[in-house]
Design an enzyme around this catalytic site. Structure first.
Site, PDB file in Angstrom:
ATOM      1  N   ASN A   1      -5.807   6.105  17.663  1.00 24.56           N
ATOM      2  CA  ASN A   1      -4.813   5.170  18.179  1.00 24.56           C
ATOM      3  C   ASN A   1      -3.598   5.172  17.258  1.00 24.56           C
ATOM      4  O   ASN A   1      -3.721   4.980  16.051  1.00 24.56           O
ATOM      5  CB  ASN A   1      -5.447   3.769  18.206  1.00 24.56           C
TER       6      ASN A   1
ATOM      7  N   GLY B   1      -8.070   3.913  14.035  1.00 25.66           N
ATOM      8  CA  GLY B   1      -8.882   3.508  15.178  1.00 25.66           C
ATOM      9  C   GLY B   1      -9.185   4.730  16.048  1.00 25.66           C
ATOM     10  O   GLY B   1      -8.289   5.517  16.356  1.00 25.66           O
TER      11      GLY B   1
ATOM     12  N   ASP C   1       6.377   0.559  11.003  1.00 27.60           N
ATOM     13  CA  ASP C   1       6.394   1.448   9.844  1.00 27.60           C
ATOM     14  C   ASP C   1       6.219   2.922  10.211  1.00 27.60           C
ATOM     15  O   ASP C   1       5.854   3.732   9.377  1.00 27.60           O
ATOM     16  CB  ASP C   1       5.338   1.011   8.825  1.00 27.60           C
TER      17      ASP C   1
ATOM     18  N   TYR D   1      49.275  -0.698 -10.786  1.00 33.03           N
ATOM     19  CA  TYR D   1      48.610  -1.994 -10.973  1.00 33.03           C
ATOM     20  C   TYR D   1      49.102  -2.625 -12.261  1.00 33.03           C
ATOM     21  O   TYR D   1      49.073  -1.998 -13.327  1.00 33.03           O
ATOM     22  CB  TYR D   1      47.106  -1.724 -11.038  1.00 33.03           C
TER      23      TYR D   1
ATOM     24  N   ARG E   1       1.266  -1.606  -0.907  1.00 33.75           N
ATOM     25  CA  ARG E   1       1.225  -0.320  -1.606  1.00 33.75           C
ATOM     26  C   ARG E   1       2.606   0.257  -1.908  1.00 33.75           C
ATOM     27  O   ARG E   1       2.727   1.229  -2.639  1.00 33.75           O
ATOM     28  CB  ARG E   1       0.395   0.686  -0.785  1.00 33.75           C
TER      29      ARG E   1
ATOM     30  N   ARG F   1      62.095  10.318 -21.808  1.00 36.50           N
ATOM     31  CA  ARG F   1      61.163  10.485 -22.931  1.00 36.50           C
ATOM     32  C   ARG F   1      61.995  10.586 -24.196  1.00 36.50           C
ATOM     33  O   ARG F   1      63.202  10.848 -24.145  1.00 36.50           O
ATOM     34  CB  ARG F   1      60.319  11.738 -22.737  1.00 36.50           C
TER      35      ARG F   1
ATOM     36  N   ALA G   1      58.931  16.711 -17.530  1.00 34.81           N
ATOM     37  CA  ALA G   1      57.558  16.523 -18.020  1.00 34.81           C
ATOM     38  C   ALA G   1      57.512  15.401 -19.051  1.00 34.81           C
ATOM     39  O   ALA G   1      58.452  15.197 -19.815  1.00 34.81           O
ATOM     40  CB  ALA G   1      57.056  17.819 -18.637  1.00 34.81           C
TER      41      ALA G   1
ATOM     42  N   LYS H   1       8.397  -3.807   3.241  1.00 38.71           N
ATOM     43  CA  LYS H   1       8.177  -2.379   3.522  1.00 38.71           C
ATOM     44  C   LYS H   1       9.103  -1.842   4.600  1.00 38.71           C
ATOM     45  O   LYS H   1       9.704  -0.774   4.435  1.00 38.71           O
ATOM     46  CB  LYS H   1       6.718  -2.153   3.932  1.00 38.71           C
TER      47      LYS H   1
HETATM   48  C1  UD1 Z   1      -3.924  -0.122  13.208  1.00 39.67           C
HETATM   49  C2  UD1 Z   1      -4.835  -0.036  14.415  1.00 39.67           C
HETATM   50  C3  UD1 Z   1      -5.516   1.320  14.422  1.00 39.67           C
HETATM   51  C4  UD1 Z   1      -4.497   2.438  14.384  1.00 39.67           C
HETATM   52  C5  UD1 Z   1      -3.532   2.249  13.223  1.00 39.67           C
HETATM   53  C6  UD1 Z   1      -2.400   3.209  13.359  1.00 39.67           C
HETATM   54  C7  UD1 Z   1      -5.627  -2.273  14.915  1.00 39.67           C
HETATM   55  C8  UD1 Z   1      -6.717  -3.234  14.764  1.00 39.67           C
HETATM   56  N1  UD1 Z   1      -5.795  -1.081  14.338  1.00 39.67           N
HETATM   57  O1  UD1 Z   1      -4.760  -0.056  12.061  1.00 39.67           O
HETATM   58  O2  UD1 Z   1      -6.329   1.453  15.570  1.00 39.67           O
HETATM   59  O3  UD1 Z   1      -5.153   3.682  14.298  1.00 39.67           O
HETATM   60  O4  UD1 Z   1      -2.972   0.921  13.243  1.00 39.67           O
HETATM   61  O5  UD1 Z   1      -1.562   3.116  12.227  1.00 39.67           O
HETATM   62  O6  UD1 Z   1      -4.654  -2.561  15.573  1.00 39.67           O
HETATM   63  N2  UD1 Z   1       0.571  -6.026  11.313  1.00 39.67           N
HETATM   64  C9  UD1 Z   1       1.101  -7.287  11.513  1.00 39.67           C
HETATM   65  N3  UD1 Z   1       0.330  -8.375  11.362  1.00 39.67           N
HETATM   66  C10 UD1 Z   1      -0.979  -8.272  11.017  1.00 39.67           C
HETATM   67  C11 UD1 Z   1      -1.532  -6.999  10.809  1.00 39.67           C
HETATM   68  C12 UD1 Z   1      -0.738  -5.900  10.979  1.00 39.67           C
HETATM   69  O7  UD1 Z   1       2.281  -7.402  11.820  1.00 39.67           O
HETATM   70  O8  UD1 Z   1      -1.623  -9.324  10.913  1.00 39.67           O
HETATM   71  C13 UD1 Z   1       1.423  -4.860  11.494  1.00 39.67           C
HETATM   72  C14 UD1 Z   1       1.615  -4.078  10.209  1.00 39.67           C
HETATM   73  O9  UD1 Z   1       2.759  -4.528   9.529  1.00 39.67           O
HETATM   74  C15 UD1 Z   1       1.795  -2.657  10.724  1.00 39.67           C
HETATM   75  C16 UD1 Z   1       0.982  -2.636  12.008  1.00 39.67           C
HETATM   76  O10 UD1 Z   1       0.799  -3.982  12.384  1.00 39.67           O
HETATM   77  O11 UD1 Z   1       3.138  -2.378  11.060  1.00 39.67           O
HETATM   78  C17 UD1 Z   1      -0.360  -1.956  11.837  1.00 39.67           C
HETATM   79  O12 UD1 Z   1      -1.086  -2.679  10.865  1.00 39.67           O
HETATM   80  P1  UD1 Z   1      -2.050  -1.985   9.844  1.00 39.67           P
HETATM   81  O13 UD1 Z   1      -2.623  -2.993   8.941  1.00 39.67           O
HETATM   82  O14 UD1 Z   1      -1.372  -0.813   9.238  1.00 39.67           O
HETATM   83  O15 UD1 Z   1      -3.175  -1.512  10.859  1.00 39.67           O
HETATM   84  P2  UD1 Z   1      -4.316  -0.518  10.574  1.00 39.67           P
HETATM   85  O16 UD1 Z   1      -5.470  -1.244   9.992  1.00 39.67           O
HETATM   86  O17 UD1 Z   1      -3.806   0.665   9.862  1.00 39.67           O
HETATM   87 CA    CA Z   2      -1.582   1.416   9.223  1.00 37.91          CA
END
Ligand code: UD1
Ligand code: CA
Length: 452
Positions: free
Chosen positions: A166, A137, A102, A384, A15, A437, A420, A22
Site C-alpha cells: 500500500n 502494509g 511525505d 550611498y 527521524r 587628482r 584615471a 518533516k
Molecule cells: C502507512 C500505511 C501502510 C503503507 C505506508 C506507506 C496505515 C495504517 N499504514 O504506514 O499500509 O504501506 O503508510 O508509506 O495507514 N500520519 C498522520 N497522523 C497519524 C499517523 C500518520 O497524519 O496519526 C501521516 C504521516 O505524517 C504520514 C502518513 O500519515 O504522512 C503515513 O504515516 P506513517 O506513520 O508513515 O505510516 P506507516 O506506518 O508507514
Molecule cells: Ca511511512
C-alpha cells in the site's frame, strides 16, 4: 465527479532530527508538501484538507499562499484517526483522494489514473511491488480481487512474503469513507486507528475495489530521514535535467546541475558543471553557461556567454552579451545587447547600454550607462552616503579612466573622459576631459630610508 483531497501530514518526522516539521523540508527548494499541494491542485481538487499536528505555526506561515482547509490532529493515533479530523468538511457526494504528505514525487498522471480507475469502482488504491516490502502494509488478494491491507507488524510470515504494498494513496466516495471510519478500531499491533482497515470493510460490503500503479516506485517513496531526503532530491533532479536535455539543452554533467524552480531554455544552450538555477529563469538559444554559476529569477537573451563563477539575480542580460568570470549581477541590473561585464564586477539597479563595457573590478550601483561607453578597471560609483542612495548617469561613448570614484549624484556627459584615479563630484560636460587628482611631483635627490 468532484473530489477533495486529504493530505496526511501530522506525523512528527522524528527521524529527521529537526526543528522544522518533516513535510516542510525542501525538495528542489520547495517544501515537500507543497509539491503535493501543487500536484493535486493541477488535477482540479475542489478542497485540500491538510491534516497537521506538529509545527502548525511554521506550516501555516510557509504554506500561507495556498487555499487549504486546516485540520489539527492534536494526537497522532493513526492514519485512520488522521482522516477523521477532516470528515466534518467532507461532502457525502464527492470523492475523497487521500495522499501522504511525505512522498513528494507523486506524478499528476499517476493520481489522475487513480481517479480514472475509481470511476468504474467504489474504491481505488495505489499499490506497487517492492523488492523489499519490509515495514509496509501488504495487499491481500483473493485471485485478482483486493480483499484487505495488512500492516507489516500485524502480518503473518506468509503475508510478509507479499511484495505488493500500500502506498498510502487511495480514493473513495465521501459517504462510504465516513461510514467506514466510524467503524474503525485500534485493535492491532500498534494500537492505532488504521486507515487501511477500510479496505476489508469495503470488500465485506462487496464493493468494487480496483488497484492502479505508479510508473515507478520512486514516485511513492516516503521520506523519513535526511538520507532519503537527499536520495529523493537526486531522483527529482535527474528527472528534471533529463527532460531539459530532451528539449535540446546540453549538460556537461547532468548529475551536477540543480534546478530549484522553473527554467525555459532555447535550443543549443549549455551548462557546465555545478550550476544552480532558482526561481523563474528564462535563457535564450546558444547560451553558454560556465561552471559554478547561479542564475536566480533572471532573463538571459540569445548568444550570451556567462563565464564561470558568475551570479545573476533578478537581472536581465541582452543578446550577445558576455558576463564574468566572477561577475555579480544583482537585482535591477540590465545589460543591453553586446554589453560586457568582466571579472569582479558588481552591478545593482544599473543599466549598461548597448556595446558598453565594464571589464574589471568595478561597482556600478543606481547607474544609467549609455551606449558604447568604457568603464575602466576599478571604477566605483559612490552611490550611498550612509543614509540615502543617489544616481549616476554616464553618457554614450564616455570613457571612465581606471580607479575612478564617481560620487553620486554624478553626471558624466556623452563622449566625456575621466582621467584615471579621479574622484568626480561635479558634472563632466559632453566631450570634455575631467581630471580630479593630485598633481604628480617628482622630488629630485630623495633617498630611501636606511635600516638603523
Ligand atoms: C502507512 C500505511 C501502510 C503503507 C505506508 C506507506 C496505515 C495504517 N499504514 O504506514 O499500509 O504501506 O503508510 O508509506 O495507514 N500520519 C498522520 N497522523 C497519524 C499517523 C500518520 O497524519 O496519526 C501521516 C504521516 O505524517 C504520514 C502518513 O500519515 O504522512 C503515513 O504515516 P506513517 O506513520 O508513515 O505510516 P506507516 O506506518 O508507514
Ligand atoms: Ca511511512
Amino acid at each position: 465527479m468532484p473530489f477533495s483531497v486529504v493530505v496526511l501530514a501530522a506525523g512528527k518526522g522524528t527521524r529527521m532530527k529537526s526543528s522544522l516539521p518533516k513535510v516542510l523540508h525542501p525538495i528542489a527548494g520547495k517544501p515537500m508538501v507543497q509539491h503535493i499541494i501543487d500536484t493535486v491542485n493541477s488535477l482540479g481538487a475542489s478542497n485540500i484538507h491538510l491534516v497537521y499536528g506538529h509545527g502548525g505555526e511554521q506550516l501555516q506561515q510557509q504554506l500561507s499562499h495556498n487555499t487549504l482547509s486546516w485540520c489539527l490532529q492534536a494526537e497522532q493515533l493513526g492514519t485512520g484517526h488522521a482522516v477523521m479530523q477532516a470528515v466534518d468538511k467532507i461532502q457525502d457526494d464527492e470523492d475523497v483522494l487521500i495522499v501522504v504528505g511525505d512522498a513528494p514525487l507523486i506524478k499528476p498522471s499517476t493520481l489522475q489514473q487513480l481517479i480514472d480507475v475509481k470511476s468504474d469502482a467504489d474504491l481505488a488504491l495505489l499499490t506497487v511491488k517492492l523488492d523489499d516490502p519490509t515495514g509496509m502494509g501488504r495487499i491481500i488478494r483473493d485471485g485478482d480481487q483486493v480483499m484487505a491491507i495488512v500492516e507489516h507488524k500485524d502480518a503473518t510470515e506468509a503475508q510478509r512474503q507479499i511484495r505488493e504494498i500500500n502506498t498510502g494513496m487511495m480514493i473513495m466516495g465521501g459517504a462510504d469513507l465516513k461510514r467506514w471510519l466510524n467503524n474503525l478500531t485500534n485493535n492491532n499491533a500498534q494500537g492505532e486507528y488504521y486507515l487501511t482497515d477500510v479496505i476489508e470493510m469495503a470488500a465485506n460490503e462487496n464493493k468494487v475495489i480496483h488497484a492502479s500503479h505508479p510508473s515507478s516506485a520512486v514516485e511513492v517513496e516516503g521520506i523519513n530521514n535526511r538520507v532519503q531526503l537527499a536520495n529523493i532530491e537526486r531522483a527529482y533532479q535527474k528527472e528534471q535535467v533529463e527532460s531539459l536535455m530532451m528539449k535540446g539543452i546540453s549538460m556537461i554533467d547532468p548529475a551536477r546541475f540543480d534546478l530549484r524552480g522553473d527554467i525555459e531554455v532555447g535550443q543549443d544552450s549549455s551548462f557546465d558543471v555545478n550550476c544552480i538555477v532558482e526561481g523563474k529563469v528564462v535563457v535564450g538559444s546558444n547560451v553558454e553557461v560556465g561552471a559554478n554559476c547561479i542564475l536566480r529569477d533572471c532573463e538571459i537573451g540569445d548568444n550570451v556567454v556567462i563565464e564561470a563563477n558568475s551570479i545573476i539575480e533578478q537581472a536581465i542580460v541582452g543578446d550577445h552579451c558576455t558576463v564574468g568570470p566572477y561577475a555579480r549581477l544583482r537585482p535591477g541590473a540590465v545589460m543591453k545587447e553586446k554589453a560586457k561585464v568582466g571579472n569582479f564586477v558588481e552591478m545593482k539597479k544599473t543599466v549598461l547600454g548597448k556595446g558598453s563595457k565594464a571589464n574589471h573590478l568595478t561597482y556600478l550601483g543606481d547607474t544609467e550607462v549609455g551606449e558604447n561607453a568604457n568603464i575602466g578597471a576599478g571604477t566605483i560609483t559612490c552611490n550611498y552616503d550612509g543614509v540615502n542612495k543617489f544616481k549616476t548617469s554616464i553618457g554614450d561613448g564616455a570613457f571612465i579612466g581606471s580607479n575612478s570614484s564617481l560620487v553620486a549624484p554624478a553626471v558624466i556627459g556623452k563622449g566625456a573622459t575621466v582621467g584615471a584615479g579621479s574622484i568626480i563630484n561635479k558634472e563632466v560636460p559632453d566631450g570634455e576631459l575631467a581630471v580630479a587628482r593630485a598633481k604628480q611631483r617628482n622630488i629630485q635627490g630623495w633617498e630611501r630610508p636606511t635600516k638603523k
